[in-house]
Design an enzyme around this catalytic site. Structure first.
Site, PDB file in Angstrom:
ATOM      1  N   HIS A  73       0.895  -0.832  -0.106  1.00 28.76           N
ATOM      2  CA  HIS A  73      -0.078  -0.134  -0.076  1.00 28.76           C
ATOM      3  C   HIS A  73       0.789   0.998   0.060  1.00 28.76           C
ATOM      4  CE1 HIS A  73      -2.416   3.309   2.662  1.00 28.76           C
ATOM      5  NE2 HIS A  73      -3.437   2.791   1.499  1.00 28.76           N
ATOM      6  N   HIS A 133       2.294  10.969  -1.472  1.00 30.39           N
ATOM      7  CA  HIS A 133       1.617  10.430  -0.225  1.00 30.39           C
ATOM      8  C   HIS A 133       1.685  11.292   0.624  1.00 30.39           C
ATOM      9  CE1 HIS A 133      -0.295   7.302   3.346  1.00 30.39           C
ATOM     10  NE2 HIS A 133      -1.065   8.113   2.674  1.00 30.39           N
TER      11      HIS A 133
END
Length: 325
Positions: free
Chosen positions: A40, A114
């Protein structure tokens, strides 16, 4: 693969070629029926402290403050080894979120993100992945490209440039998406065709034969492991065992989007919360699989910890035998 033996048993100590070690009866199994370890936010180990804050929205205005960027980087770092190390560890699915850097002097360059953008650009990372895929032709890699932040201006041109870069880097390794008439790829069919890279591209206006559509990613959208487990159980039940496409089950926790995000950013380091939760989530995964024995991609943070990869791979059956090079 490396191995160690004791009392007649074989212990896997490297999963760099685990797909080629699976039992022969799995070689003709559609790839959506194999349990595949994934990461992830795969590139979050490479976040650039000099990048503007991309998310969460509440902190964007604080981008000029170095201390805030440092906090965001700490909170957003959900992987701690490089993409090549993840591949060597056995990860075969990669969650790759694409962005352009604000005021970038090279406006046609793409990065991952991110919270912050990465230091390394997309094409460089794709070439690293391609180099690895060339050395491991029997390992099938699934790259899920999504989000495409700051593509608002010249959106079609930017997508086309990125797609051309993907096709140039991987070339004949790309496994084309299937139509209703095509059988779903298996390990054997990929090996026979010399193709071992599948690219999922989450932008429907640019679906070319070489690219697969978005892969559904189920996740709990919570920092509470019990809530995540309950949500995943519900999603898997709704999906059922008869769907015939890729899907990902995310064991990752998710920071809240409201003011509670500050609790985790400033007081309870989300990295520590994630690390504490993974053993429990893996136990849940094994129990879930024993009750409903179907699973495809399983994605996690910190993929080299707590036997994550081996736990997922072993859902396919007995631990694959190792063969020393």
């Amino acid at each position: 693969m490396a191995m160690s033996t004791g009392e007649g048993k074989t212990e896997v100590t490297s999963y760099s070629d685990w797909m080629s070690q699976l039992a022969p009866e799995l070689h003709d199994t559609p790839l959506y029926k194999l349990a595949i370890p994934g990461s992830h936010d795969s590139m979050s180990y490479d976040l650039d402290i000099n990048s503007a804050i991309i998310e969460p929205d509440r902190l964007k205005s604080f981008s000029p403050i170095l201390y805030i960027r440092e906090i965001v980087r700490t909170a957003a770092t959900t992987q701690d080894v490089t993409i090549t190390q993840q591949l060597d560890a056995g990860v075969r699915y990669f969650d790759l979120r694409i962005a352009r850097k604000t005021n970038d002097p090279e406006p046609n360059k793409f990065y991952f993100y991110h919270g912050l953008c990465t230091r390394t650009d997309v094409e460089t990372v794709l070439r690293d992945i391609n180099d690895w895929a060339e050395k491991h032709p029997k390992e099938i890699l699934i790259l899920a490209l999504s989000h495409f932040k700051d593509f608002d201006n010249n959106i079609e041109e930017l997508h086309q440039k990125l797609i051309e870069s993907i096709k140039t880097v991987f070339g004949a390794k790309l496994c084309n998406k299937v139509s209703t008439q095509d059988p779903f790829p298996t390990l054997k069919s990929c090996w026979e065709k010399g193709k071992n890279v599948i690219v999922s591209y989450d932008y429907s206006a640019n679906q070319e034969p070489e690219l697969w559509p978005r892969i559904t990613y189920y996740y709990g959208n919570s920092m509470d492991p019990a809530t995540v487990e309950s949500k995943l159980e519900s999603d898997l039940h709704m999906r059922g065992p008869n769907a015939q496409d890729f899907f990902a089950c995310g064991l990752n926790l998710t920071l809240p989007e409201d003011f509670w995000v500050f609790r985790y950013i400033f007081f309870d380091n989300p990295t520590n919360v994630l690390q504490r939760s993974l053993p429990r989530m893996l136990q849940w995964l094994k129990q879930q699989y024993s009750q409903t024995p179907y699973m495809n991609i399983v994605a996690s943070d910190f993929v080299t910890r707590d036997d994550f990869v081996s736990t997922v791979v072993q859902l396919n059956g007995p631990t694959p035998k190792c063969v020393e090079a």
